[in-house]
Design a protein around this motif. Structure first.
Motif, PDB file in Angstrom:
ATOM      1  N   CYS A   1       0.826  -1.203   0.000  1.00  0.00           N
ATOM      2  CA  CYS A   1       0.000   0.000   0.000  1.00  0.00           C
ATOM      3  C   CYS A   1       0.864   1.258   0.000  1.00  0.00           C
ATOM      4  CB  CYS A   1      -0.918   0.006   1.212  1.00  0.00           C
ATOM      5  SG  CYS A   1      -2.087  -1.363   1.220  1.00  0.00           S
TER       6      CYS A   1
ATOM      7  N   THR B   1       2.571   4.719  -0.757  1.00  0.00           N
ATOM      8  CA  THR B   1       2.166   5.990  -1.350  1.00  0.00           C
ATOM      9  C   THR B   1       3.431   6.684  -1.820  1.00  0.00           C
ATOM     10  OG1 THR B   1       0.252   6.209   0.099  1.00  0.00           O
ATOM     11  CG2 THR B   1       1.081   8.222  -0.923  1.00  0.00           C
ATOM     12  N   TYR B   2       3.429   7.111  -3.065  1.00  0.00           N
ATOM     13  CA  TYR B   2       4.582   7.777  -3.653  1.00  0.00           C
ATOM     14  C   TYR B   2       4.273   9.249  -3.851  1.00  0.00           C
ATOM     15  CZ  TYR B   2       6.042   3.017  -4.567  1.00  0.00           C
ATOM     16  OH  TYR B   2       6.411   1.704  -4.422  1.00  0.00           O
ATOM     17  N   ASP B   3       5.118  10.101  -3.268  1.00  0.00           N
ATOM     18  CA  ASP B   3       5.029  11.541  -3.486  1.00  0.00           C
ATOM     19  C   ASP B   3       5.959  11.891  -4.636  1.00  0.00           C
ATOM     20  OD1 ASP B   3       3.249  12.095  -1.339  1.00  0.00           O
ATOM     21  OD2 ASP B   3       4.927  11.906   0.057  1.00  0.00           O
TER      22      ASP B   3
ATOM     23  N   VAL C   1       1.000  12.639  -6.477  1.00  0.00           N
ATOM     24  CA  VAL C   1       0.907  11.502  -5.570  1.00  0.00           C
ATOM     25  C   VAL C   1       0.304  10.319  -6.325  1.00  0.00           C
ATOM     26  CG1 VAL C   1      -1.380  12.098  -4.651  1.00  0.00           C
ATOM     27  CG2 VAL C   1       0.213  10.807  -3.243  1.00  0.00           C
ATOM     28  N   ALA C   2       0.751   9.126  -5.970  1.00  0.00           N
ATOM     29  CA  ALA C   2       0.180   7.875  -6.457  1.00  0.00           C
ATOM     30  C   ALA C   2       0.224   6.882  -5.309  1.00  0.00           C
ATOM     31  CB  ALA C   2       0.958   7.356  -7.652  1.00  0.00           C
ATOM     32  N   LYS C   3      -0.736   5.996  -5.253  1.00  0.00           N
ATOM     33  CA  LYS C   3      -0.821   5.051  -4.140  1.00  0.00           C
ATOM     34  C   LYS C   3       0.076   3.835  -4.320  1.00  0.00           C
ATOM     35  CE  LYS C   3      -3.746   7.234  -1.602  1.00  0.00           C
ATOM     36  NZ  LYS C   3      -3.319   7.873  -0.408  1.00  0.00           N
ATOM     37  N   ALA C   4       0.110   3.245  -5.502  1.00  0.00           N
ATOM     38  CA  ALA C   4       0.919   2.051  -5.756  1.00  0.00           C
ATOM     39  C   ALA C   4       0.846   1.735  -7.236  1.00  0.00           C
ATOM     40  CB  ALA C   4       0.408   0.883  -4.935  1.00  0.00           C
TER      41      ALA C   4
ATOM     42  N   SER D   1      -2.202   2.257  -9.751  1.00  0.00           N
ATOM     43  CA  SER D   1      -3.115   3.284  -9.261  1.00  0.00           C
ATOM     44  C   SER D   1      -3.114   4.475 -10.215  1.00  0.00           C
ATOM     45  CB  SER D   1      -2.706   3.737  -7.860  1.00  0.00           C
ATOM     46  OG  SER D   1      -1.507   4.488  -7.897  1.00  0.00           O
TER      47      SER D   1
ATOM     48  N   GLN E   1      11.313   2.746  -1.917  1.00  0.00           N
ATOM     49  CA  GLN E   1      10.269   3.748  -2.144  1.00  0.00           C
ATOM     50  C   GLN E   1      10.857   5.079  -2.586  1.00  0.00           C
ATOM     51  OE1 GLN E   1       7.463   3.920   1.063  1.00  0.00           O
ATOM     52  NE2 GLN E   1       6.888   1.792   0.808  1.00  0.00           N
TER      53      GLN E   1
END
Length: 135
Positions: A16, A18-20, A35-38, A41, A116
Motif C-alpha cells: 500500500c 504511497t509515492y510523493d 501523488v500515487a498510491k501504488a 493506481s 520507495q
C-alpha cells in the motif's frame, strides 16, 4: 508466531505504498507536486495550475521508453548519458496523464519500490522537460 505476524504486517504495508512526486522544470524552475498510491493506481499531478491524472505503473523486470522524452534537450545528466549510450531514455515506470483541457504529461522514471524512491523526467505538450523525483 510473532515472526509470521510481523512478516504479514510488512507485506501489507509494502503493498500500500504511497509515492510523493516532485517535478521541476529544467529551464524555468517551475515546480509541481503529485501523488500515487501504488503500481496500477492513478497518479494525480498538479503542475502549472492544471491537475493531470493518469495511470501510475512500474515493473521491476521491464523497461519503458518514451520517445518524446528521448529526443528532448537538456535532460538530467544520468538520463543524458543513457540517451547518448543507448539512443533512448527509459526506466521501469511511467505515467501518462491528461488534464481536463486535454493537455498531456508523459513521464518515465526508474523506481525502486523496496526503497520507495526513484527519479526520471516528464514532458508536457508544450515541450517543457521536468526533472521528476519520487519518494
Amino acid at each position: 508466531m510473532k515472526k509470521a505476524i510481523l512478516f504479514a504486517s510488512l507485506v501489507s504495508i509494502s503493498g500500500c505504498a504511497t509515492y510523493d512526486m516532485t517535478l521541476m522544470a529544467q529551464k524555468s524552475g517551475a515546480t509541481g507536486k503529485g501523488v500515487a498510491k501504488a503500481d496500477g493506481s492513478t497518479a494525480t499531478i498538479v503542475l502549472n495550475g492544471k491537475t493531470f491524472t493518469g495511470p501510475f505503473s512500474y515493473r521491476s523486470d521491464a523497461t519503458y521508453s518514451v520517445p518524446s522524452i528521448s529526443v528532448a534537450d537538456n535532460l538530467p545528466p544520468p538520463m543524458e548519458a543513457k540517451r547518448e549510450k543507448l539512443g533512448f531514455i527509459g526506466g521501469n515506470g511511467s505515467v501518462f496523464a491528461k488534464s481536463a483541457d486535454g493537455s498531456g504529461l508523459r513521464c518515465v522514471f526508474a523506481l525502486n519500490p523496496r526503497l520507495q524512491m526513484g527519479s526520471g523526467a516528464c514532458l508536457d505538450d508544450m515541450g517543457t522537460v521536468y526533472d521528476l523525483q519520487i519518494n
